[in-house]
Design an enzyme around this catalytic site. Structure first.
Site, PDB file in Angstrom:
ATOM      1  CD  GLU A 137      -9.801 -66.397 -21.004  1.00  0.00           C
ATOM      2  OE1 GLU A 137      -9.867 -65.531 -19.827  1.00  0.00           O
ATOM      3  OE2 GLU A 137      -9.202 -66.522 -21.800  1.00  0.00           O
ATOM      4  CG  ASP A 162     -16.904 -61.594 -22.735  1.00  0.00           C
ATOM      5  OD1 ASP A 162     -18.228 -61.030 -22.689  1.00  0.00           O
ATOM      6  OD2 ASP A 162     -16.100 -61.575 -21.793  1.00  0.00           O
ATOM      7  CG  ASP A 212     -22.411 -61.700 -12.730  1.00  0.00           C
ATOM      8  OD1 ASP A 212     -22.674 -61.809 -11.578  1.00  0.00           O
ATOM      9  OD2 ASP A 212     -22.947 -60.985 -13.732  1.00  0.00           O
ATOM     10  CB  THR A 285      -6.474 -59.480 -13.717  1.00  0.00           C
ATOM     11  OG1 THR A 285      -7.303 -59.714 -12.700  1.00  0.00           O
ATOM     12  CG2 THR A 285      -6.297 -60.647 -14.754  1.00  0.00           C
TER      13      THR A 285
END
Length: 306
Positions: A137, A162, A212, A285
């Protein structure tokens, strides 16, 4: 009888001009102005030099801060510094405030479940995840959805990448609280991970949720889902592995669909060749819910590696 000046100053009195103080006319005045101008110029030059030195010192402090790890034993500030490349990045590292709880999770759990993307080794995913199939992910934000997917499917390992330190700490804490042991948090550039640290056909899937969108036209080159990126992804995926993307930015969804459809190593799982319904395993979410309340349309794309 000669005339005497009015109120003469006696020679030798305190008010009598000395030889150094005697006016010398216009030449003396011009010299003083030139000296003053030279002094002012020198002062301005010194001030400019001092300002430049202060700016250089400030830039150096900022550079050292970016290079320093924020927590002992935690994620490195620049894990792949030796692999620095002059290429367009799809992400912007942020040094946001880390809460006490996130810091505690990083210090306690990073040595166990965290890894830096340094480009110096090939990961043994079988060992890292105790034999579980592994899904990569890229970009998990604060980690709420990742933690929920890990808890709902303990039989699948999630390698979550991340660069956001608070999110890394938050995900570690959430996974620990849920008792999930199938999450590993990777810190750094996903491109280096794909290119240098993953063995061929080692992944069972890829997830890129709400990357993004880089909405300005001049920034579209920074979007993650591009042909070159898919060229890196395809070799490390097993045949049949699913690339799952989701976005609420309509123009980016269109680009994703176009790029994935055109790539020879991927095939759309949607029968009509378009977008797919949101799979039940992808949580809704809070961020996504707020977007839906505002009328945003979320598109899921599921493509199989052929």
């Amino acid at each position: 009888m000669s005339e005497q000046p009015l109120n003469p100053t006696p020679a030798g009195s305190p008010d009598a001009p000395t030889a150094d103080e005697t006016p010398t006319g216009p030449a003396r005045t011009g010299s003083t102005a030139a000296d003053a101008l030279a002094d002012a110029t020198a002062e301005e030059t010194t001030t400019a030099d001092e300002a430049a030195a202060l700016r250089a010192a400030s830039f150096e402090r900022a550079r050292r801060l970016r290079m320093e790890p924020r927590f002992p034993g935690g994620p490195a500030a620049d894990p792949a510094g030796s692999h620095h490349e002059r290429r367009i990045r799809s992400f912007q590292p942020r040094r946001s405030r880390v809460t006490t709880g996130q810091q505690e999770s990083l210090e306690r759990l990073w040595p166990k479940w965290g890894l830096d993307i340094d480009g110096k080794r090939v990961l043994d995913l079988t060992e890292l995840f105790d034999g579980l199939p592994v899904v990569l992910e890229i970009g998990f934000g604060m980690g709420e959805a990742t933690a929920q997917m890990a808890a709902d499917d303990p039989g699948t390992g999630i390698l979550a990448v991340d660069v956001h330190t608070p999110g890394q700490g938050n995900l570690l804490g959430l996974a620990d609280k849920a008792g999930s042991t199938n999450v590993r948090v990777a810190n750094g550039d996903a491109v280096i991970l794909l290119r240098e640290m993953l063995a061929p056909e080692s992944l069972d899937g890829l997830r890129v949720f709400f990357p993004d969108p880089w909405p300005k036209a001049r920034h579209h080159k920074r979007r993650l889902i591009q042909p070159d990126f898919l060229d890196l992804v395809a070799p490390v995926l097993k045949p049949g592995a699913i690339v799952h993307c989701a976005t609420d930015w309509e123009p980016y969804a269109e680009q994703m669909l176009e790029v994935l459809t055109a790539h020879p190593r991927f095939e759309n799982t949607a029968a009509d060749g378009g977008y797919a319904p949101r799979p039940a395993f992808r949580p809704l979410t809070r961020f996504e819910g707020q977007g839906l309340d505002k009328g945003h349309v979320v598109h899921d794309l599921l493509f199989a590696r052929v």
